[in-house]
Design an enzyme around this catalytic site. Sequence first.
Site, mmCIF file in Angstrom:
data_model
loop_
_atom_site.group_PDB
_atom_site.id
_atom_site.type_symbol
_atom_site.label_atom_id
_atom_site.label_comp_id
_atom_site.label_asym_id
_atom_site.label_seq_id
_atom_site.Cartn_x
_atom_site.Cartn_y
_atom_site.Cartn_z
ATOM 1 N N HIS A 41 -6.124 -24.626 -14.592
ATOM 2 C CA HIS A 41 -7.166 -24.124 -13.637
ATOM 3 C C HIS A 41 -7.795 -25.621 -12.988
ATOM 4 C CE1 HIS A 41 -9.887 -23.745 -16.928
ATOM 5 N NE2 HIS A 41 -11.113 -24.022 -15.942
ATOM 6 N N ASP A 97 -3.022 -22.671 -20.409
ATOM 7 C CA ASP A 97 -3.972 -23.428 -19.178
ATOM 8 C C ASP A 97 -3.951 -25.075 -19.288
ATOM 9 O OD1 ASP A 97 -5.950 -24.029 -17.320
ATOM 10 O OD2 ASP A 97 -7.036 -22.167 -18.173
ATOM 11 N N SER A 111 -13.894 -27.689 -19.330
ATOM 12 C CA SER A 111 -12.546 -27.299 -18.790
ATOM 13 C C SER A 111 -11.488 -28.443 -18.940
ATOM 14 C CB SER A 111 -12.100 -26.713 -17.672
ATOM 15 O OG SER A 111 -12.819 -25.444 -17.555
HETATM 16 N N1 ARG Z 1 -12.985 -19.137 -17.319
HETATM 17 C C1 ARG Z 1 -12.427 -20.671 -17.323
HETATM 18 C C2 ARG Z 1 -13.475 -21.499 -17.122
HETATM 19 O O1 ARG Z 1 -14.348 -21.276 -16.308
HETATM 20 C C3 ARG Z 1 -11.415 -20.722 -16.056
HETATM 21 C C4 ARG Z 1 -10.116 -19.877 -16.376
HETATM 22 C C5 ARG Z 1 -9.436 -19.923 -15.010
HETATM 23 N N2 ARG Z 1 -8.349 -18.849 -15.194
HETATM 24 C C6 ARG Z 1 -8.737 -17.625 -14.362
HETATM 25 N N3 ARG Z 1 -7.888 -16.730 -14.646
HETATM 26 N N4 ARG Z 1 -9.447 -17.761 -13.197
HETATM 27 O O2 ARG Z 1 -13.193 -22.660 -17.389
#
Ligand code: ARG
Length: 733
Positions: A87, A222, A654
């Site tokens: 992401h 990811d 992330s």
């Molecule tokens: N929740 C994750 C974060 O903020 C991002 C995940 C991205 N994936 C998604 N399905 N939007 O780090």
Amino acid sequence: MKIKIFSIAFLAFIFLNGITVKADEGMWLPMLIGKNYEQMKKQGFKLTPEDLYSVNKASIKDAIVSFGGFCTGEIVSKNGLIFTNHHCGYDAAASNSTAQNNILDSGFYAKSFTEEKPISGLFVRFLVRIEDVTPKVMAALAGVTDNQRASKIAEISKQIASGASAGTDSEAEVRDIYKANQFLLFVYNRFTDIRLVGIPPQSIGKFGGDTDNWEWPRHTGDFSIFRVYADANNKAAVYNVNNKPYTPKKYLPVSIKGVKNNDFSMVYGYPGRTDRYLTSYGVALATGKTNPTIVKLRDIRLKAWKEEMDKNVDTRLKLSSQYASIANYWKYFIGQTEQLKRLKIYEEKQTQEAKFTSTAKDSVYRNLMQNYKTTYAAYEPFAVHITYINEGLLATPWVRNASQLGGLFSSMSEKKDDAAYMAQVKENMSNVLDDYQQTYNEIADKKIFARILTAFYNDVSKSQHPKFITLITENYWKGSPEETFKNYADYLWANSKLIDPVKLRAFVSNPNMSELEKDPGYMYAKNLNPQDYVKNNLGSVSTDFITQKSRLDNLYLKAILETNKTALRYPDANSTMRISYGQVQNYSPKDGITYNVTTNIDGMVAKYKKGDQEFDLPQSLLDAYKKRDFREYGENGTLPVNFISNNDITGGNSGSPVINGNGELIGLAFDGNWEAMSGDIAFDKNYKRTISVDSRFVLWCIDVLGGAKNIINELDIRRDKIAVDKSKLIMKK
Ligand code: ARG
């Protein structure tokens, strides 16, 4: 119940010491990590503090980068290879995808340096050093009044930073911690030639979509891969085909030895923002007003985009990156509200604050909570309106662009002979126009514009409606607010030159002030110039709130810091480098259930739904799965996908490396779990977990599905299986 007993005990603890040392809670400053060392050793850390952070020799900090300012990455080879999240690389992949060559959907692995894709605008920063400059800042603040404090801090910070970077190729900034009670100087090296090396198909990289986002158990690959390039002298340089892969001071070896419950784990990266000292008044404002407003306004955007994205691939590719990022925090705010309520954080903070007041020795501190209460009470009636500005009124980018044009045109005519200024303006404009064109969708943007104005009309107290809202409803009335704003949107879209990106480009290429003044889009948007809007419609409500709250926060933290001077504490996250350590650890989401620490490919395939937007999988994965072709990445006949640990992280982390006790990469952190969505405001040891993609799954995707041996061969892979070693030990006994 169990939670309650825990949280009350936790409160007493927090009250005495502020946020102090506990095994898993804490985003620690790397240069002070020596203080945590004994505890880290007990948990299984095998290296020294200097291995983590050193200014004089290569240390793990030199392998960690801030990725684009919004994520974290880690160097994993001597050729400057970077691992980060899917992401985090999403936008780079989406903007390099077309319906014909769709790498977002099909994935991409460069088989040689020349196949790597330069990503304009992307950068990484390496941290050179951190220095405590509190005494210098405090000296400058002596005798400064409350109202001047913020600007004085900004001024002296800038001065210290430019002193530190002058005559070097580094950049520097001063950041406050503990609500401006301490100040740190950070010196960085920025690299701007960054290339995309690999990314799995989004059916793997984003597997589970918004349904699984922020949730455990999870099965998401990811990750994505980039490379830093440098000039012939290994120095940062703008993109050039002749640049060479950067030779880093340090890179992380990658472990495929696997993880199990209670293994030491550490996350090293750039957490963005936490608000752990937020008062009960702040919690009430978030759950009662701001969060629900943000969710509602994001819902409007997401629905309108989705309707268009489902129509064809080009539109989907065009809008998917902004869709994903708005959706991510849409769900975040839903979860944060739910968990703040479930964990009774408001009540906890109230108890804590009452105790603070009753034991305060100084009258300033005794009155602090009352002052918070008054400050929030003055702001609260305007909170929905203020949230509407950025999340609503300015959420259609044309409005934001157009609102600035008047100021821009007049300074352009003033400085038309200043060649440097004009060149800069031209470059900025062309960047803004490119971005705008890339995400513009006429049908969706028009719907969003009208729906947000309708919601504003209904949700914001009539007494606060700006004059232009009244004028619109008077002149374009069509029976209902909804039809009226639709009617107004039709009128603007038909008559303004500032909305359609092609017309806008033509218009700004030949700036004409009197034409601008006549443009109906400008007549609307000039009301929304962000600074003027607040001043004209809300007076000083917003700035008063910010000034008063900062002053109170500063005092609150001062009191906490004075309570126990030797206690181990960590400051709130502020996008500076931090270490969080703890263990791979399972948890119980509710009575009767315990979640495992790892998930595997069997669970992933069990979720598979052919052709689904969230749960589809590529044929290559299904084929390899059928053959159970897991190679050396598998364990116990299956392939691990994700795991959880109790490390304290937040957005910005992330892509951060999850590192074992030997300093090897065991995974990439990419998410948090639903039960702890309140974590940015209150850490709950029972629930808070970091979700990571296992390095074995990453390598399997690259190697087995991607066939990119070139990438695998660059890595320093650590293979000796712990399980095997252990059984040998037991046999000897
Ligand atoms: N929740 C994750 C974060 O903020 C991002 C995940 C991205 N994936 C998604 N399905 N939007 O780090």
